[in-house]
Design a protein around this motif. Sequence first.
Motif, PDB file in Angstrom:
ATOM      1  N   ILE A  36       0.845  -1.219   0.000  1.00  0.00           N
ATOM      2  CA  ILE A  36       0.000   0.000   0.000  1.00  0.00           C
ATOM      3  C   ILE A  36       0.867   1.251   0.000  1.00  0.00           C
ATOM      4  N   ALA A  37       1.981   1.212   0.777  1.00  0.00           N
ATOM      5  CA  ALA A  37       2.882   2.371   0.815  1.00  0.00           C
ATOM      6  C   ALA A  37       3.455   2.657  -0.569  1.00  0.00           C
ATOM      7  N   ASP A  38       3.879   1.593  -1.271  1.00  0.00           N
ATOM      8  CA  ASP A  38       4.418   1.786  -2.633  1.00  0.00           C
ATOM      9  C   ASP A  38       3.350   2.330  -3.581  1.00  0.00           C
ATOM     10  N   GLN A  39       2.125   1.793  -3.464  1.00  0.00           N
ATOM     11  CA  GLN A  39       1.039   2.249  -4.325  1.00  0.00           C
ATOM     12  C   GLN A  39       0.703   3.719  -4.058  1.00  0.00           C
ATOM     13  N   LEU A  40       0.651   4.075  -2.783  1.00  0.00           N
ATOM     14  CA  LEU A  40       0.336   5.472  -2.438  1.00  0.00           C
ATOM     15  C   LEU A  40       1.430   6.422  -2.911  1.00  0.00           C
ATOM     16  N   ASP A  41       2.688   5.989  -2.816  1.00  0.00           N
ATOM     17  CA  ASP A  41       3.801   6.823  -3.307  1.00  0.00           C
ATOM     18  C   ASP A  41       3.680   7.053  -4.809  1.00  0.00           C
ATOM     19  N   GLU A  42       3.305   6.006  -5.557  1.00  0.00           N
ATOM     20  CA  GLU A  42       3.123   6.146  -7.006  1.00  0.00           C
ATOM     21  C   GLU A  42       1.973   7.091  -7.325  1.00  0.00           C
ATOM     22  N   GLU A  43       0.875   6.939  -6.581  1.00  0.00           N
ATOM     23  CA  GLU A  43      -0.282   7.820  -6.815  1.00  0.00           C
ATOM     24  C   GLU A  43       0.075   9.274  -6.490  1.00  0.00           C
ATOM     25  N   LYS A  44       0.819   9.463  -5.417  1.00  0.00           N
ATOM     26  CA  LYS A  44       1.217  10.827  -5.067  1.00  0.00           C
ATOM     27  C   LYS A  44       2.135  11.423  -6.129  1.00  0.00           C
ATOM     28  N   GLU A  45       3.077  10.608  -6.630  1.00  0.00           N
ATOM     29  CA  GLU A  45       3.983  11.090  -7.668  1.00  0.00           C
ATOM     30  C   GLU A  45       3.209  11.481  -8.922  1.00  0.00           C
ATOM     31  N   ALA A  46       2.215  10.644  -9.297  1.00  0.00           N
ATOM     32  CA  ALA A  46       1.388  10.967 -10.461  1.00  0.00           C
ATOM     33  C   ALA A  46       0.569  12.241 -10.223  1.00  0.00           C
ATOM     34  N   ALA A  47       0.028  12.379  -9.002  1.00  0.00           N
ATOM     35  CA  ALA A  47      -0.759  13.579  -8.674  1.00  0.00           C
ATOM     36  C   ALA A  47       0.116  14.824  -8.694  1.00  0.00           C
ATOM     37  N   GLU A  48       1.376  14.706  -8.196  1.00  0.00           N
ATOM     38  CA  GLU A  48       2.293  15.838  -8.242  1.00  0.00           C
ATOM     39  C   GLU A  48       2.592  16.241  -9.680  1.00  0.00           C
ATOM     40  N   ALA A  49       2.761  15.241 -10.559  1.00  0.00           N
ATOM     41  CA  ALA A  49       3.006  15.548 -11.978  1.00  0.00           C
ATOM     42  C   ALA A  49       1.802  16.248 -12.591  1.00  0.00           C
ATOM     43  N   GLU A  50       0.600  15.780 -12.258  1.00  0.00           N
ATOM     44  CA  GLU A  50      -0.613  16.425 -12.762  1.00  0.00           C
ATOM     45  C   GLU A  50      -0.735  17.851 -12.214  1.00  0.00           C
ATOM     46  N   LYS A  51      -0.363  18.016 -10.939  1.00  0.00           N
ATOM     47  CA  LYS A  51      -0.404  19.350 -10.337  1.00  0.00           C
ATOM     48  C   LYS A  51       0.552  20.294 -11.069  1.00  0.00           C
ATOM     49  N   ASN A  52       1.768  19.809 -11.364  1.00  0.00           N
ATOM     50  CA  ASN A  52       2.735  20.647 -12.084  1.00  0.00           C
ATOM     51  C   ASN A  52       2.215  21.007 -13.475  1.00  0.00           C
TER      52      ASN A  52
END
Length: 388
Positions: A36-52
Amino acid sequence: MKKCKRSIISGVLVLAMCMGTAVNVQATTIEEAQEIADQLDEEKEAAEAEKNALTDQLNQIIGEMNVAQERLTNKQAEIRQAEDDLVQAKVDENTQYQSMKKRIRYMYEVGNTQFIEVLLNSENMGDFLNNVEYVNQLSEYDRDRLADFQKIRSEVEARERALQEEYVVLRNLQDALIAKQAEVEQLLADKNLQIADLEGQIGENAALLEELIRQAEEEKRKQEEQAAAAAAAAAAAAAAEAEAAARANGGSAYIPSTDVVVSGNGQFTNPCPSGSVSSTFGYRTFDNSFHNGLDLAASSGAPTYAADSGTVLIAGWSDSAGNWVVVDHGNGFVTKYMHHSALAVTAGQSVSKGQQVGYVGSTGYSSGPHLHFQVELGGSPVNPQIYL
């Protein structure tokens, strides 16, 4: 003894309910928590890219809005110039028309006998033909000059309409950009909320992972002591009793008028006697601009009057002047009356000195109800107070 037994059973049930909830919504093993930690990190990274990406899009929209605003400002300046050009064109047309009427009236009053005498007094046929040609040229000149001025006025009107259409297109573009900006800002806000939620989940999962590791180590220790189950039940019961003890200890438009008002001893009458001067003619330090007229603050609906007799060239709407009236007084004098809530005259109408032309308002580029009174001589603004 029964009380102690009931406490232990209730503690075990509470522990079981908590563990059951964790199974439904959270990981129950260290491996699951790590996944779950790895999955959440990936989702956060994708969300950060979308935010940028959204931030870049927002910056681009803001840049386009700045360009659109600059174009709007320039277009407004062009429209104001076109309005001034139209006023001057109508002044020229009206002046030529008045001059031609004077000559026609003179010919009618004195009759055509003088022209006939000129022709009959010709010394010879050549002189006679020259005089006939001169009379014809005089009439044709008046007609041609009037036609020229009418053509110029039509061209200026067409240019002003085209500018107004371009302004509407630019304004629609700006409105679309504003809507797009709001949409992207909302998406960005939602993305921030999503990232914040992911960060919260990451924090909760990290705490859970830490707790699971701790529990695993605790379980190992309990198994080594061969009393893991009893110790867990006792610990749960003790925790339940401690929680209960803690709670027990306090845990927590157009209106015609016939009014005529003449006031003052100047060449022009006061166009708004009920008003008071709020801004004079000339340079203004508070906004670093040159004020072309005299502002007379008054209550909405107060009457405004023609400064002198003349012909109404314009009685209508302007984006900058709001409901405005322009009067040609002849001899190079033109007066402008701006920001009305309603008008009392129409274009082409003759007005007398002191005749009502409108009602005070705050239309166009205005910050409050007042009359902007502008006097122009030969096409250039002059201080109105000199003539009041």
